[in-house]
Every structure is written in structure tokens, then in C-alpha cells.
Design a protein around this motif. Structure first.
Motif, PDB file in Angstrom:
ATOM      1  N   SER A 117     -22.141 100.880 -53.034  1.00  0.00           N
ATOM      2  CA  SER A 117     -21.381 100.660 -51.799  1.00  0.00           C
ATOM      3  C   SER A 117     -19.916 100.327 -52.040  1.00  0.00           C
ATOM      4  CB  SER A 117     -22.010  99.507 -51.004  1.00  0.00           C
ATOM      5  OG  SER A 117     -21.885  98.286 -51.714  1.00  0.00           O
ATOM      6  N   ARG A 118     -19.566 100.107 -53.313  1.00  0.00           N
ATOM      7  CA  ARG A 118     -18.222  99.643 -53.683  1.00  0.00           C
ATOM      8  C   ARG A 118     -17.918  98.282 -53.048  1.00  0.00           C
ATOM      9  NH1 ARG A 118     -15.122 103.576 -56.127  1.00  0.00           N
ATOM     10  NH2 ARG A 118     -15.967 105.696 -56.010  1.00  0.00           N
ATOM     11  N   ARG A 119     -18.953  97.538 -52.733  1.00  0.00           N
ATOM     12  CA  ARG A 119     -18.813  96.210 -52.147  1.00  0.00           C
ATOM     13  C   ARG A 119     -19.735  95.240 -52.867  1.00  0.00           C
ATOM     14  NH1 ARG A 119     -17.159  97.083 -46.703  1.00  0.00           N
ATOM     15  NH2 ARG A 119     -15.199  98.243 -46.886  1.00  0.00           N
ATOM     16  N   THR A 120     -19.295  94.016 -53.029  1.00  0.00           N
ATOM     17  CA  THR A 120     -20.132  92.978 -53.633  1.00  0.00           C
ATOM     18  C   THR A 120     -20.720  92.053 -52.585  1.00  0.00           C
ATOM     19  OG1 THR A 120     -18.264  91.442 -53.892  1.00  0.00           O
ATOM     20  CG2 THR A 120     -18.694  92.981 -55.705  1.00  0.00           C
ATOM     21  N   ARG A 121     -20.314  92.231 -51.330  1.00  0.00           N
ATOM     22  CA  ARG A 121     -20.725  91.345 -50.239  1.00  0.00           C
ATOM     23  C   ARG A 121     -20.447  89.884 -50.608  1.00  0.00           C
ATOM     24  NH1 ARG A 121     -22.956  94.162 -46.308  1.00  0.00           N
ATOM     25  NH2 ARG A 121     -23.678  92.305 -45.182  1.00  0.00           N
ATOM     26  N   THR A 122     -19.268  89.668 -51.170  1.00  0.00           N
ATOM     27  CA  THR A 122     -18.809  88.334 -51.543  1.00  0.00           C
ATOM     28  C   THR A 122     -17.469  88.061 -50.873  1.00  0.00           C
ATOM     29  OG1 THR A 122     -19.897  88.483 -53.709  1.00  0.00           O
ATOM     30  CG2 THR A 122     -18.182  86.812 -53.458  1.00  0.00           C
ATOM     31  N   ILE A 123     -17.378  86.927 -50.208  1.00  0.00           N
ATOM     32  CA  ILE A 123     -16.138  86.490 -49.575  1.00  0.00           C
ATOM     33  C   ILE A 123     -15.605  85.277 -50.324  1.00  0.00           C
ATOM     34  CG2 ILE A 123     -15.085  85.539 -47.480  1.00  0.00           C
ATOM     35  CD1 ILE A 123     -15.883  88.459 -47.196  1.00  0.00           C
ATOM     36  N   GLY A 124     -14.336  85.312 -50.666  1.00  0.00           N
ATOM     37  CA  GLY A 124     -13.713  84.177 -51.330  1.00  0.00           C
ATOM     38  C   GLY A 124     -13.018  83.265 -50.329  1.00  0.00           C
ATOM     39  N   ALA A 125     -12.955  81.995 -50.644  1.00  0.00           N
ATOM     40  CA  ALA A 125     -12.222  81.025 -49.820  1.00  0.00           C
ATOM     41  C   ALA A 125     -11.525  80.045 -50.754  1.00  0.00           C
ATOM     42  CB  ALA A 125     -13.158  80.285 -48.867  1.00  0.00           C
ATOM     43  N   ILE A 126     -10.236  79.843 -50.530  1.00  0.00           N
ATOM     44  CA  ILE A 126      -9.464  78.890 -51.330  1.00  0.00           C
ATOM     45  C   ILE A 126      -8.966  77.803 -50.403  1.00  0.00           C
ATOM     46  CG2 ILE A 126      -7.546  78.554 -52.933  1.00  0.00           C
ATOM     47  CD1 ILE A 126      -7.644  81.527 -53.553  1.00  0.00           C
ATOM     48  N   ILE A 127      -9.391  76.575 -50.650  1.00  0.00           N
ATOM     49  CA  ILE A 127      -8.978  75.430 -49.837  1.00  0.00           C
ATOM     50  C   ILE A 127      -8.166  74.471 -50.704  1.00  0.00           C
ATOM     51  CG2 ILE A 127     -10.930  75.631 -48.253  1.00  0.00           C
ATOM     52  CD1 ILE A 127     -12.310  73.398 -49.801  1.00  0.00           C
ATOM     53  N   PRO A 128      -7.351  73.624 -50.088  1.00  0.00           N
ATOM     54  CA  PRO A 128      -6.533  72.714 -50.901  1.00  0.00           C
ATOM     55  C   PRO A 128      -7.358  71.744 -51.740  1.00  0.00           C
ATOM     56  CG  PRO A 128      -5.653  72.889 -48.672  1.00  0.00           C
ATOM     57  CD  PRO A 128      -6.989  73.568 -48.662  1.00  0.00           C
ATOM     58  N   THR A 129      -8.454  71.199 -51.166  1.00  0.00           N
ATOM     59  CA  THR A 129      -9.254  70.198 -51.863  1.00  0.00           C
ATOM     60  C   THR A 129     -10.621  70.088 -51.220  1.00  0.00           C
ATOM     61  OG1 THR A 129      -9.400  67.831 -52.429  1.00  0.00           O
ATOM     62  CG2 THR A 129      -8.253  68.397 -50.407  1.00  0.00           C
ATOM     63  N   VAL A 130     -11.600  69.639 -51.990  1.00  0.00           N
ATOM     64  CA  VAL A 130     -12.919  69.375 -51.405  1.00  0.00           C
ATOM     65  C   VAL A 130     -13.024  67.915 -50.968  1.00  0.00           C
ATOM     66  CG1 VAL A 130     -14.097  71.184 -52.688  1.00  0.00           C
ATOM     67  CG2 VAL A 130     -13.883  68.900 -53.697  1.00  0.00           C
ATOM     68  N   ASP A 131     -12.000  67.128 -51.307  1.00  0.00           N
ATOM     69  CA  ASP A 131     -11.997  65.700 -50.968  1.00  0.00           C
ATOM     70  C   ASP A 131     -11.429  65.496 -49.569  1.00  0.00           C
ATOM     71  OD1 ASP A 131     -12.301  62.991 -51.209  1.00  0.00           O
ATOM     72  OD2 ASP A 131     -10.426  62.682 -52.317  1.00  0.00           O
ATOM     73  N   ASN A 132     -12.009  66.173 -48.609  1.00  0.00           N
ATOM     74  CA  ASN A 132     -11.548  66.094 -47.227  1.00  0.00           C
ATOM     75  C   ASN A 132     -12.715  66.521 -46.338  1.00  0.00           C
ATOM     76  OD1 ASN A 132     -10.416  66.960 -44.626  1.00  0.00           O
ATOM     77  ND2 ASN A 132      -8.426  66.629 -45.597  1.00  0.00           N
ATOM     78  N   ALA A 133     -13.131  65.627 -45.469  1.00  0.00           N
ATOM     79  CA  ALA A 133     -14.316  65.891 -44.645  1.00  0.00           C
ATOM     80  C   ALA A 133     -14.136  67.115 -43.756  1.00  0.00           C
ATOM     81  CB  ALA A 133     -14.637  64.667 -43.791  1.00  0.00           C
ATOM     82  N   MET A 134     -12.911  67.357 -43.315  1.00  0.00           N
ATOM     83  CA  MET A 134     -12.662  68.507 -42.451  1.00  0.00           C
ATOM     84  C   MET A 134     -12.919  69.812 -43.196  1.00  0.00           C
ATOM     85  SD  MET A 134      -9.149  69.664 -40.574  1.00  0.00           S
ATOM     86  CE  MET A 134      -8.397  69.908 -42.174  1.00  0.00           C
ATOM     87  N   PHE A 135     -12.440  69.920 -44.448  1.00  0.00           N
ATOM     88  CA  PHE A 135     -12.673  71.121 -45.228  1.00  0.00           C
ATOM     89  C   PHE A 135     -14.161  71.303 -45.523  1.00  0.00           C
ATOM     90  CE2 PHE A 135      -8.169  70.456 -47.034  1.00  0.00           C
ATOM     91  CZ  PHE A 135      -7.622  71.172 -45.997  1.00  0.00           C
TER      92      PHE A 135
END
Length: 351
Positions: free
Chosen positions: A60-78
Motif C-alpha cells: 500500500s506504500r503506507r505504514t498506517r503510522t501517525i507521528g506526533a511531536i509534543i513539547p513534553t510529557v510532563d504536562n497533564a494537558m498533553f
């Protein structure tokens, strides 16, 4: 003994359909009738079939993987947003690959390059402060991406979020309507953070419209940590004159301010009204409960995932989406004292 492997033909035979139907269900679930999809999912679970991700990616030429880059995991909102995103993507048959940037655009660009090399199909980024190299990389690889936490309809990059400047303006305007004329701000670090910068701009605009200003000694930037927020509150209350109300860059900062005020024997909101931003779960459970700006975090991140999934499927989807944010009035804000407290709170704490 090595267990017998189950293949796609076994699943197709079990359900009584072609292997093409199984493949469509795995690669594009929405293209298959719901009742057939349920039968196929049940057969996959019963037989213990595990799709070959590498083979699917080649075909399919797809991995069905979505990347996400957030500033930090030390934040309840993220953390809450990522949980909502992962739930949505899982239902769509996508895997989430997560990384952090520590609010550094160069680190974000390197992490994005690593994700692209691992074959992500789409990317979710926080805010719109990115390097030109990152934008060129995504364009050259034709990888769709979306900025979350901001709403920039005038830009060519997809975005989903609230209007941070307008929301902060509303928060500050409410304090002015209560009668406060001495208003300070404990903001998040604004460097490489367009959301924090916009919130500061909103507070300044509300003050200016009310004939007021944000005095330099009443404006403090701190990281998103309770200890730093408490230190910011100490600095704010160390002068002989201090504000009667303070707008905070987010709820975590507001928690730190409230804790420090109470520790010094003062009262929220009697001696200092405190306004947060985000409406985290703890905000309504605190005593006093926190007045804040409610941001529908789950909706923001789910819509970000929806944008990428639909884009990758070639389905129409809006480039920008503004979520509704709202003012939540609780116990931490009130009208200012008619006779302001004049004694320095640090001296009061020591006496």
C-alpha cells in the motif's frame, strides 16, 4: 513446538469472503460494510491473526503510522490529548509514534526526520513554530501534517485549536469587569511558544482597552512546573505593591500561584484573584476551585487525527478548524477588596 501461523487466506476462508475483502478491511476499514467489518474483526480475534505490517506497507506504500511531536510529557494537558488521539487512531487501524521536543524547534526537526525515516504517513505538531528545514522535509516527502493548539486560517498549513489571543483577552476582560485595575500575569515561557505569546498579547490588549497596562514587575515568565510557578508568585508578591488579580499561562501555573498565596497566609480570591487556562480535571476539585478558560483538549487532538486519516484516504476535510473555548467562573476569582491589603505578604508570612 512452533505454533502454526495464521494467514490472510485462513481468515478469508473462515469468514467466507475473498482475501481482497480482508485486505480492504485492514487497510481502509471505512470502505467495508459495518456488518462485514464486524465479522472480519471477530474472525481475526478468534484465529489470532496478526497482519504483517511490513508486507502491508510494501503493497500500500503506507505504514498506517501517525507521528506526533509534543513539547513534553510532563504536562497533564498533553497527556490527555495524546490519549484521545491514540484512541481515535486505534479505531481507524493506525499506530501512534510519539516523541518530544522540549520546546526546541531544532530538536523537533530532528525527531521529525527520525519519524520520516521510519515511514510515518502523517505528522502532528504542537503550535506553528517550526524550522524551515522541517517544512521543506515534509513538503518534499509529501507527508501531510497539522498544527494543534492554534487556529491560523490565514496560513497554508492545517491547524486545529482555539484562538489563544482572544481567549486570554476574555479571561483578562472578566477580571476587569469584576473591578480589578491592578492585574498581573504569570505566563509560560514565550520563547518558541506561539501559544504562550498569543495569550500574553490577549492580556495586554484587554488591559489597553480598559486604559490599563501590564506593569513590568507584574509580568513573570516561568516553566510549566509547580515549583517554578510558586517562585513566580513569590516574585510577584515580593514588592511593596502587588496586583489584586493575576492571569496565569495555564492551570498548572495557576495551581502553583494558589499554593504559594495560601502558604503565605493570604487568601484566594480575597487577597488575590487567580485565573487559569486549559481547565484541567483538577481545576474543579481544588479549594478554591479554579476559574479558567476551558479548552476542549480531547476534541482538538481527535480532530487532528481525523484530518490526517481523511487526508491520507483522499477524502475532503477542512484545512483549519477552530474549537470553541469558554470562560469557566469558579471560586478563585472575585471582586477586589474595597480596602486593599497594604502589608507586604512576605513580611506578613515572617511575622
Amino acid at each position: 513446538m512452533k505454533p502454526k501461523s495464521v494467514g490472510i487466506r485462513d481468515v478469508a476462508k473462515h469468514v467466507g469472503v475473498s482475501t481482497a475483502s480482508i485486505s480492504r478491511t485492514l487497510n481502509n476499514p471505512e470502505s467495508v460494510r459495518p456488518e462485514l467489518r464486524v465479522r472480519i474483526d471477530a474472525a481475526i480475534a478468534e484465529l489470532g491473526y496478526i497482519p504483517d505490517a511490513a508486507a502491508r506497507a510494501l503493497s500500500s506504500r503506507r505504514t498506517r503510522t501517525i507521528g506526533a511531536i509534543i513539547p513534553t510529557v510532563d504536562n497533564a494537558m498533553f497527556a490527555r490529548g495524546i490519549e484521545a488521539l491514540q484512541t481515535y487512531l486505534s479505531l481507524q487501524g493506525y499506530l501512534l509514534l510519539l516523541s518530544t521536543s522540549d520546546y526546541d524547534p531544532e530538536t523537533e526537526a530532528r525527531q521529525a526526520q527520525n519519524m520520516v525515516s521510519r515511514g510515518i504517513d502523517g505528522l502532528i505538531l504542537r503550535g506553528d513554530t517550526h524550522t524551515d528545514a522541517l517544512r521543506r522535509l515534509l513538503a518534499s516527502q509529501r507527508i501531510p501534517f497539522i498544527n494543534v493548539g492554534v487556529y491560523h486560517p490565514e496560513k497554508p498549513y492545517a491547524s486545529v485549536g482555539g484562538n489563544n489571543e482572544a481567549a486570554a483577552w476574555r479571561a483578562c476582560r472578566y477580571l476587569i469587569e469584576l473591578g480589578h485595575r491592578k492585574i498581573g500575569m504569570v505566563a509560560a515561557l514565550s520563547a518558541n511558544n506561539d501559544r504562550a505569546t498569543a495569550r500574553v498579547a490577549g492580556v495586554r490588549r484587554a488591559l489597553a482597552q480598559g486604559g490599563l497596562s501590564l506593569r513590568p514587575e507584574w509580568y513573570i515568565e516561568v516553566p510549566y512546573h509547580l515549583d517554578d510557578a510558586r517562585q513566580g508568585a513569590r516574585a510577584l508578591l515580593s514588592a511593596s505593591d502587588w496586583p489584586t488579580a493575576v492571569v496565569c499561562g495555564n492551570d498548572v501555573i495557576a495551581y502553583g500561584v494558589v499554593l504559594e498565596v495560601e502558604r503565605r497566609g493570604l487568601n484566594v480570591p480575597g487577597d488575590l484573584s487567580v485565573m487559569g487556562f486549559d481547565d484541567l480535571e483538577w481545576s474543579r476539585h481544588l479549594r478554591p476551585s479554579l476559574s479558567t478558560i476551558h479548552v476542549p483538549t480531547d476534541e482538538v487532538w481527535t480532530r487532528a487525527g481525523e484530518y490526517l486519516v481523511k487526508s491520507l484516504a483522499g477524502r475532503p476535510v477542512a484545512l483549519h478548524h477552530e474549537v470553541d473555548v469558554s470562560l469557566v467562573v469558579r471560586e478563585s476569582t472575585a471582586r477586589p477588596r474595597r480596602t486593599p491589603l497594604r502589608k507586604n505578604p512576605i513580611q506578613a508570612h515572617r511575622s
